[in-house]
Motif scaffolding. Structure first.
Motif, PDB file in Angstrom:
ATOM      1  N   GLU A 152      -9.249  -1.716 -21.417  1.00 10.23           N
ATOM      2  CA  GLU A 152      -8.369   0.194 -21.928  1.00 10.23           C
ATOM      3  C   GLU A 152      -6.775   0.573 -22.123  1.00 10.23           C
ATOM      4  N   GLY A 153      -6.159  -0.450 -21.030  1.00  9.12           N
ATOM      5  CA  GLY A 153      -4.592  -0.412 -21.403  1.00  9.12           C
ATOM      6  C   GLY A 153      -4.485   0.835 -20.735  1.00  9.12           C
ATOM      7  N   LEU A 154      -5.313   0.647 -19.738  1.00  4.95           N
ATOM      8  CA  LEU A 154      -4.955   1.817 -18.188  1.00  4.95           C
ATOM      9  C   LEU A 154      -4.824   0.918 -16.841  1.00  4.95           C
ATOM     10  N   ALA A 155      -3.593   1.618 -16.048  1.00  6.97           N
ATOM     11  CA  ALA A 155      -3.781   1.279 -14.650  1.00  6.97           C
ATOM     12  C   ALA A 155      -4.985   1.931 -13.600  1.00  6.97           C
ATOM     13  N   HIS A 169      -0.797   7.556  -8.623  1.00  7.44           N
ATOM     14  CA  HIS A 169      -1.983   7.670 -10.110  1.00  7.44           C
ATOM     15  C   HIS A 169      -1.792   8.267 -10.532  1.00  7.44           C
ATOM     16  N   ARG A 170      -2.146   8.521 -12.115  1.00  9.09           N
ATOM     17  CA  ARG A 170      -2.857  10.234 -12.673  1.00  9.09           C
ATOM     18  C   ARG A 170      -4.139   9.938 -12.786  1.00  9.09           C
ATOM     19  N   PRO A 171      -5.067  10.534 -13.078  1.00 10.41           N
ATOM     20  CA  PRO A 171      -6.699  10.946 -12.604  1.00 10.41           C
ATOM     21  C   PRO A 171      -6.808  10.183 -14.078  1.00 10.41           C
ATOM     22  N   HIS A 205     -11.742   6.359  -1.543  1.00  8.97           N
ATOM     23  CA  HIS A 205     -11.709   6.743  -3.205  1.00  8.97           C
ATOM     24  C   HIS A 205     -10.032   7.385  -3.101  1.00  8.97           C
ATOM     25  N   ALA A 206      -9.607   7.585  -2.015  1.00  9.57           N
ATOM     26  CA  ALA A 206      -7.976   7.494  -2.149  1.00  9.57           C
ATOM     27  C   ALA A 206      -7.506   7.037  -2.872  1.00  9.57           C
ATOM     28  N   ALA A 207      -6.912   7.622  -4.133  1.00  6.17           N
ATOM     29  CA  ALA A 207      -5.661   6.502  -4.679  1.00  6.17           C
ATOM     30  C   ALA A 207      -4.581   6.543  -4.507  1.00  6.17           C
ATOM     31  N   ASP A 208      -4.356   5.517  -4.863  1.00 11.60           N
ATOM     32  CA  ASP A 208      -2.499   4.850  -5.052  1.00 11.60           C
ATOM     33  C   ASP A 208      -2.042   6.385  -5.056  1.00 11.60           C
ATOM     34  N   MET A 212       0.427  -0.994   0.067  1.00  9.56           N
ATOM     35  CA  MET A 212      -0.244   0.027   0.359  1.00  9.56           C
ATOM     36  C   MET A 212       0.673   0.893  -0.353  1.00  9.56           C
ATOM     37  N   ASN A 213       0.119   1.920  -0.890  1.00  6.57           N
ATOM     38  CA  ASN A 213       1.133   3.471  -1.030  1.00  6.57           C
ATOM     39  C   ASN A 213       0.139   5.216  -0.996  1.00  6.57           C
ATOM     40  N   VAL A 214      -0.556   4.765  -0.366  1.00  9.39           N
ATOM     41  CA  VAL A 214      -1.418   5.955  -0.041  1.00  9.39           C
ATOM     42  C   VAL A 214      -1.349   7.220   0.297  1.00  9.39           C
ATOM     43  N   PRO A 215      -1.102   8.611   0.454  1.00  8.58           N
ATOM     44  CA  PRO A 215       0.064   9.660   1.007  1.00  8.58           C
ATOM     45  C   PRO A 215      -1.375   9.444   2.119  1.00  8.58           C
ATOM     46  N   ARG A 216      -0.915   9.546   3.512  1.00 11.71           N
ATOM     47  CA  ARG A 216      -1.788  10.028   5.285  1.00 11.71           C
ATOM     48  C   ARG A 216      -2.714  11.168   4.791  1.00 11.71           C
ATOM     49  N   GLU A 217      -2.486  11.974   4.358  1.00 11.25           N
ATOM     50  CA  GLU A 217      -3.073  12.642   4.513  1.00 11.25           C
ATOM     51  C   GLU A 217      -4.429  12.762   3.509  1.00 11.25           C
ATOM     52  N   SER A 218      -4.392  12.335   2.075  1.00  9.58           N
ATOM     53  CA  SER A 218      -4.857  11.399   1.753  1.00  9.58           C
ATOM     54  C   SER A 218      -6.429  10.938   2.313  1.00  9.58           C
TER      55      SER A 218
END
Length: 246
Positions: free
Chosen positions: A160-163, A211-213, A205-208, A1-7
């Protein structure tokens, strides 16, 4: 896991309608509470709860008695839990980062958590650390999410070739020193947007990190792919149990 704490903290602070959307989270907490109730615990156990959220597990274990330290990373969530349970001389509330903080007040006969430690940077290491807070004969029992969670959403991106920005959850094998069980639970949504709204409503919904929206076009195509799967979402629920010897 690597989601920022503030997020994470910001997402859960804004989850005002958590209770109205967290159906599967409530069910998982109740199942965990039943397993905990079957443990051999002292008559008045000393209990630490990590990541209480709005209090699903806390409330389900109210009949356990004992002296409780109820904690969460989010002050807003902690206050919602306090409002649900009410004040009690045997229940304390404290803001705590369960992965890196120190609760004090131990040792504990029971350390429990329902669907919180998947937000940790290294859940297996953090749980091993928590095991050091147990009293002789104590139990640590938590639920977390395995890597099979949200498989349909990730597959829609991959088509769709996306992550997807879905966090990377620890594999079951990583919890080597624990007794571990895993089961899949399926949640169905009316449509893809209902799924996204539900995630936001519960603060999940906090993303890794990194990650680019998606662009509007990418999001439309991904939602269409997800709709083809029937708008079902898998939760791989992992239960970890550690019993410290006397």
């Amino acid at each position: 896991m690597n989601v920022p704490r503030e997020s994470i903290a910001r997402a859960f602070a804004g989850a005002a309608d958590y209770d109205g959307n967290a159906r599967i989270q409530r069910d998982i907490a109740q199942t965990l509470a039943a397993r905990i109730a079957a443990l051999a615990l002292p008559r008045r156990p000393r209990v630490l709860e990590i990541g209480c959220g709005t209090g699903f597990l806390t409330q389900a274990l109210a009949g356990l008695g004992g002296d409780w330290l109820v904690t969460d990373l989010s002050p807003e969530m902690l206050e919602r839990c306090r409002a649900r349970l009410g004040e009690d001389a045997h229940r304390r509330f404290a803001v705590l980062d369960g992965e890196y903080g120190d609760p004090g007040g131990g040792p504990f006969d029971l350390i429990c958590s329902s669907l919180a430690v998947q937000w940790f940077d290294d859940a297996p290491r953090a749980l091993a650390r928590m095991g050091g807070w147990l009293a002789p004969g104590g139990h640590l029992m938590v639920t977390t999410l395995g890597p099979g969670s949200f498989a349909q959403w990730r597959e829609a991106h991959a088509a769709e070739g996306l992550a997807a920005g879905t966090p990377r959850f620890a594999p079951v094998a990583a919890f080597g020193d624990f007794a571990v069980t895993a089961e899949n639970r399926i949640e169905r949504h009316d449509d893809p947007l209902a799924f996204l709204r539900a995630l936001k409503a519960i603060g999940a919904h906090a993303a890794d990190a990194g990650h680019r929206p998606l662009s509007p076009g990418q999001l439309r195509r991904t939602l269409a792919r997800f709709a083809q799967s029937g708008c079902e979402v898998t939760y791989e629920v992992v239960t970890c149990h550690l019993h410290r010897a006397r």
